[in-house]
Design a protein around this motif. Structure first.
Motif, PDB file in Angstrom:
ATOM      1  N   GLY A  71      51.558 -41.252  -1.407  1.00 25.98           N
ATOM      2  CA  GLY A  71      52.954 -41.989  -1.155  1.00 25.98           C
ATOM      3  C   GLY A  71      53.960 -41.096  -0.986  1.00 25.98           C
ATOM      4  O   GLY A  71      53.785 -39.869  -0.087  1.00 25.98           O
ATOM      5  N   THR A  72      55.212 -41.081  -1.297  1.00 18.79           N
ATOM      6  CA  THR A  72      56.245 -40.333  -1.167  1.00 18.79           C
ATOM      7  C   THR A  72      56.457 -39.566  -2.571  1.00 18.79           C
ATOM      8  O   THR A  72      57.402 -38.817  -2.784  1.00 18.79           O
ATOM      9  CB  THR A  72      57.507 -40.756  -0.686  1.00 18.79           C
ATOM     10  N   THR A  73      55.412 -39.761  -3.399  1.00 17.55           N
ATOM     11  CA  THR A  73      55.764 -38.758  -4.743  1.00 17.55           C
ATOM     12  C   THR A  73      55.536 -37.311  -4.476  1.00 17.55           C
ATOM     13  O   THR A  73      56.188 -36.647  -5.288  1.00 17.55           O
ATOM     14  CB  THR A  73      54.708 -39.095  -5.735  1.00 17.55           C
ATOM     15  N   ARG A 128      48.663 -39.800   2.358  1.00 22.15           N
ATOM     16  CA  ARG A 128      47.669 -41.082   1.525  1.00 22.15           C
ATOM     17  C   ARG A 128      47.391 -40.448   0.306  1.00 22.15           C
ATOM     18  O   ARG A 128      47.320 -39.272   0.062  1.00 22.15           O
ATOM     19  CB  ARG A 128      46.546 -40.652   2.771  1.00 22.15           C
ATOM     20  N   ARG A 151      47.666 -38.059  -9.720  1.00 23.17           N
ATOM     21  CA  ARG A 151      47.239 -38.397  -8.259  1.00 23.17           C
ATOM     22  C   ARG A 151      46.483 -37.129  -7.839  1.00 23.17           C
ATOM     23  O   ARG A 151      45.441 -37.206  -7.074  1.00 23.17           O
ATOM     24  CB  ARG A 151      48.139 -38.910  -7.437  1.00 23.17           C
ATOM     25  N   MET A 196      52.809 -45.595   8.286  1.00 24.64           N
ATOM     26  CA  MET A 196      52.682 -44.394   8.420  1.00 24.64           C
ATOM     27  C   MET A 196      52.714 -43.858   9.840  1.00 24.64           C
ATOM     28  O   MET A 196      52.365 -44.460  10.799  1.00 24.64           O
ATOM     29  CB  MET A 196      51.431 -43.715   7.763  1.00 24.64           C
ATOM     30  N   GLU A 210      58.021 -39.149   5.010  1.00 28.18           N
ATOM     31  CA  GLU A 210      57.008 -39.638   5.602  1.00 28.18           C
ATOM     32  C   GLU A 210      55.604 -39.631   4.516  1.00 28.18           C
ATOM     33  O   GLU A 210      55.201 -38.635   3.934  1.00 28.18           O
ATOM     34  CB  GLU A 210      56.303 -38.852   6.546  1.00 28.18           C
ATOM     35  N   PRO A 211      55.127 -40.908   3.983  1.00 28.60           N
ATOM     36  CA  PRO A 211      54.242 -40.870   2.921  1.00 28.60           C
ATOM     37  C   PRO A 211      52.767 -40.202   3.201  1.00 28.60           C
ATOM     38  O   PRO A 211      52.366 -40.043   4.457  1.00 28.60           O
ATOM     39  CB  PRO A 211      53.920 -42.643   2.705  1.00 28.60           C
ATOM     40  N   TYR A 246      52.542 -37.789  -9.897  1.00 25.79           N
ATOM     41  CA  TYR A 246      51.942 -36.878  -8.660  1.00 25.79           C
ATOM     42  C   TYR A 246      50.664 -35.996  -9.294  1.00 25.79           C
ATOM     43  O   TYR A 246      49.946 -35.824  -8.602  1.00 25.79           O
ATOM     44  CB  TYR A 246      53.137 -35.859  -8.267  1.00 25.79           C
TER      45      TYR A 246
END
Length: 176
Positions: A28-30, A25, A41, A1, A22-23, A38
């Motif tokens: 991620g990149t969802t 925390r 999460r 990151m 940018e992922p 998503y």
């Protein structure tokens, strides 16, 4: 990151793929396409941060009971409660602001680390409330990613043609 502020993608831009998101925390990149679980999460992050905030309040309650057992006095008890309340409020505010813009100046995350450690309940509550709306920091990351994509597309569009045939500022061909 990447911690400097911005979208990763310098090496991938050279490869022609453009900037990469940018992922975030736990996400991620969802957050880009709201795929890959998503929603689950976000629900997990909200529930986890609320559970952690409740557990933290119970720990603080046990600490306060320890002060009462030690009979340190009303002033010290009040001072501890006020300190945790103020630090939690400031930590909540700074964390909430960090979700919408990059910190600048003296308000960097490293400078506020001790304040956020004391006011950890505020940090957890900010994370909980933001998780109800979006992935914490999604708005900031999305703005940076879209700006980087637009800049990349603009640069890519201006690269057409033979660069050797471009003219200098005075209208004359460049000398080699």
């Amino acid at each position: 990151m990447q911690t400097g502020g911005g979208v990763q993608g310098d090496s991938s831009e050279q490869a022609g793929a453009g900037p990469q998101p940018e992922p975030i925390r736990f996400f991620g990149t969802t957050w880009v396409g709201h795929d890959g679980g998503y929603g689950l999460r976000r629900a997990g992050a909200a529930a986890g941060s609320l559970f952690a905030a409740v557990a933290a309040c119970l720990v603080l309650r046990f600490a306060y009971q320890g002060l009462e057992i030690a009979a340190v006095g009303g002033f010290v008890n009040m001072l501890v409660v006020v300190m945790f309340a103020v630090c939690s409020a400031i930590a909540f505010r700074k964390t909430w602001e960090g979700f919408s813009r990059r910190p600048t100046g003296a308000a960097t995350p490293d400078a506020l680390r001790s304040l956020r450690a004391i006011g950890f309940v505020g940090v957890l509550l900010a994370y909980f409330f933001r998780s109800l709306v979006e992935a914490p920091g999604e708005k900031l990351h999305r703005e940076e990613y879209e700006t980087a994509r637009a800049r990349y597309e603009k640069r890519r569009a201006t690269r057409t043609g033979n660069p050797a045939a471009r003219k200098s500022k005075g209208g004359k061909p460049r000398r080699r």
